[in-house]
Design a protein around this motif. Structure first.
Motif, PDB file in Angstrom:
ATOM      1  N   GLU A 176       0.831  -1.195   0.000  1.00 43.37           N
ATOM      2  CA  GLU A 176       0.000   0.000   0.000  1.00 43.37           C
ATOM      3  C   GLU A 176       0.871   1.254   0.000  1.00 43.37           C
ATOM      4  OE1 GLU A 176      -2.135   0.355   3.596  1.00 43.37           O
ATOM      5  OE2 GLU A 176      -3.393   1.988   2.885  1.00 43.37           O
ATOM      6  N   ALA A 209     -12.160   3.663   1.083  1.00 46.07           N
ATOM      7  CA  ALA A 209     -13.002   4.464   0.188  1.00 46.07           C
ATOM      8  C   ALA A 209     -12.186   4.924  -1.013  1.00 46.07           C
ATOM      9  CB  ALA A 209     -13.562   5.658   0.940  1.00 46.07           C
ATOM     10  N   TYR A 210     -10.928   5.249  -0.751  1.00 46.44           N
ATOM     11  CA  TYR A 210     -10.030   5.712  -1.787  1.00 46.44           C
ATOM     12  C   TYR A 210      -9.651   4.564  -2.715  1.00 46.44           C
ATOM     13  CZ  TYR A 210      -5.358   6.864  -3.390  1.00 46.44           C
ATOM     14  OH  TYR A 210      -4.245   7.042  -4.135  1.00 46.44           O
ATOM     15  N   LEU A 211      -9.499   3.380  -2.137  1.00 45.62           N
ATOM     16  CA  LEU A 211      -9.082   2.216  -2.929  1.00 45.62           C
ATOM     17  C   LEU A 211     -10.086   1.831  -3.993  1.00 45.62           C
ATOM     18  CD1 LEU A 211      -7.418  -0.371  -0.557  1.00 45.62           C
ATOM     19  CD2 LEU A 211      -6.379   1.165  -2.200  1.00 45.62           C
ATOM     20  N   LYS A 212     -11.315   2.298  -3.852  1.00 40.46           N
ATOM     21  CA  LYS A 212     -12.335   1.869  -4.820  1.00 40.46           C
ATOM     22  C   LYS A 212     -11.982   2.281  -6.245  1.00 40.46           C
ATOM     23  CE  LYS A 212     -15.618   5.684  -4.712  1.00 40.46           C
ATOM     24  NZ  LYS A 212     -16.029   6.464  -3.579  1.00 40.46           N
ATOM     25  N   HIS A 213     -11.121   3.291  -6.373  1.00 44.33           N
ATOM     26  CA  HIS A 213     -10.738   3.745  -7.712  1.00 44.33           C
ATOM     27  C   HIS A 213      -9.564   2.942  -8.275  1.00 44.33           C
ATOM     28  CE1 HIS A 213     -13.381   7.118  -7.202  1.00 44.33           C
ATOM     29  NE2 HIS A 213     -12.773   7.457  -6.071  1.00 44.33           N
ATOM     30  N   SER A 261      -3.740   5.120   3.181  1.00 46.02           N
ATOM     31  CA  SER A 261      -4.905   5.205   2.307  1.00 46.02           C
ATOM     32  C   SER A 261      -6.133   4.675   3.035  1.00 46.02           C
ATOM     33  CB  SER A 261      -4.663   4.400   1.036  1.00 46.02           C
ATOM     34  OG  SER A 261      -4.354   3.071   1.357  1.00 46.02           O
ATOM     35  N   SER A 262      -7.277   4.941   2.488  1.00 46.32           N
ATOM     36  CA  SER A 262      -8.510   4.429   3.077  1.00 46.32           C
ATOM     37  C   SER A 262      -9.177   3.515   2.068  1.00 46.32           C
ATOM     38  CB  SER A 262      -9.446   5.574   3.423  1.00 46.32           C
ATOM     39  OG  SER A 262      -9.926   6.146   2.235  1.00 46.32           O
ATOM     40  N   MET A 315       1.449   4.522  -2.880  1.00 50.71           N
ATOM     41  CA  MET A 315       1.272   5.946  -2.601  1.00 50.71           C
ATOM     42  C   MET A 315       2.503   6.768  -3.000  1.00 50.71           C
ATOM     43  SD  MET A 315      -1.651   5.985  -1.665  1.00 50.71           S
ATOM     44  CE  MET A 315      -2.550   4.480  -1.753  1.00 50.71           C
TER      45      MET A 315
END
Ligand code: C2E
Ligand code: MG
Ligand code: MG
Ligand code: MG
Length: 278
Positions: free
Chosen positions: A149, A186-190, A183-184, A153
């Protein structure tokens, strides 16, 4: 005086550390040629059928002077020295050879390989990986690339480009050590990735800490709902595995299901049709 000798003591310690670090990095290319490094494979179990789903390739260094040197020590040094691509390509070639040997023995097995951010953002490296994969008898879908992860970033734009190129060719991508970076979900969804590996740090305390359990449950559910396969690593005990199964994880990895072992041992395990890796 006392302070002076204390300072001298610490300087000596630091000098020795620097000496060791420098020695490790500078000897690595020759050590590869000399056969001091090897690749072991740790089972990743598919919880939907309790079968071996993949194996993760983990590098080992048997150093003539220092004994077994952990990748947790030498990989960051090698990355810092700018020669990680040498190690990554060597591991990749070892893995392709092992997968070809398994194919010849009558079975196929997906292997997850750890690449660093510098590898993924290196266009030449990625092209070489795809060329080698193309020339090997191994199907592209049998290769999984794990990227931490935090590496993701580091150099976001070019890492995503590398990921997309690999995925266009059917190679799978997993985000490793999830939860330890910044990261979160929610961010990973992209992100164009297939699998999320939740770090061992979230496994410890799972059974006695309600908050830890809540974080794990929420992470697994959200990642699953976003369409990712969810692996949890570092599973050592059956009660933990049971909890993770009921939370909806897809794959588990850890000493409970098998420690890192040789390709030969993996082959014996598969061909003997056992249900536990050891
Ligand atoms: P990782 O990719 O997160 O790999 C999982 C680490 O957890 C491995 O440590 C594995 O042996 C350990 N592990 C798995 N299950 C258990 C368990 O149940 N209990 C405990 N206590 N540990 C468990 P290892 O092999 O020492 O590797 C450490 C790290 O070094 C890896 O973490 C990875 O980041 C890096 N690494 C290893 N091989 C390579 C490689 O070929 N290339 C690169 N770039 N990095 C590598
Ligand atoms: Mg990994
Ligand atoms: Mg091929
Ligand atoms: Mg990990």
């Amino acid at each position: 005086n006392a302070l002076g000798s204390l300072v001298a003591h610490y300087q000596k310690g630091e000098d020795q550390i620097q000496l060791r670090e420098h020695s490790l990095v500078s000897h690595l290319p020759k050590a590869l040629e000399a056969g001091q490094l090897s690749v072991l494979f740790q089972p990743k179990i598919n919880l939907h059928n309790m079968q071996l789903a993949q194996a993760e390739a983990l590098i080992r260094w048997q150093h003539p002077e220092y004994g077994e040197v952990s990748p947790a020590e030498f990989i960051p040094l090698v990355e810092g020295a700018g020669i990680i691509d040498i190690v990554s390509m060597w591991v990749f070639e070892e893995v392709l050879q092992q997968q070809a040997a398994w194919l010849a023995a009558g079975f196929e097995l997906a292997v997850a390989i750890n690449f660093s951010a510098k590898d993924i953002s290196n266009t030449k490296f990625i092209d070489q990986v795809l060329a080698k994969l193309n020339a090997a008898p191994v199907a592209n879908r049998l290769v999984v690339i794990e990227i931490t992860e935090s590496a993701l970033m580091d150099d976001f734009e070019s890492v995503i480009q590398g990921i997309e190129k690999l995925r266009v060719h059917g190679v799978n991508i997993a985000i490793d050590d999830f939860g330890t970076g910044h990261s979160s979900l929610a961010y990973l969804k992209h992100l164009p990735v297939d699998e999320i590996k939740i770090d061992k740090a979230f496994v410890d305390g799972l059974l006695d800490d309600a908050h830890a359990a809540e974080i794990m449950q929420t992470s697994i559910r959200l990642a699953s709902n976003l369409g990712f396969k969810v692996t949890v690593e570092g599973v050592e005990e059956q009660p933990i595995a049971d909890a993770l199964i009921s939370m909806g994880a897809d794959m588990l990895q850890g000493d409970l299901y098998g420690i890192p072992q040789s390709g030969e041992q993996i082959q014996q395990f598969i061909l003997s049709g056992q249900s536990g890796a050891q």
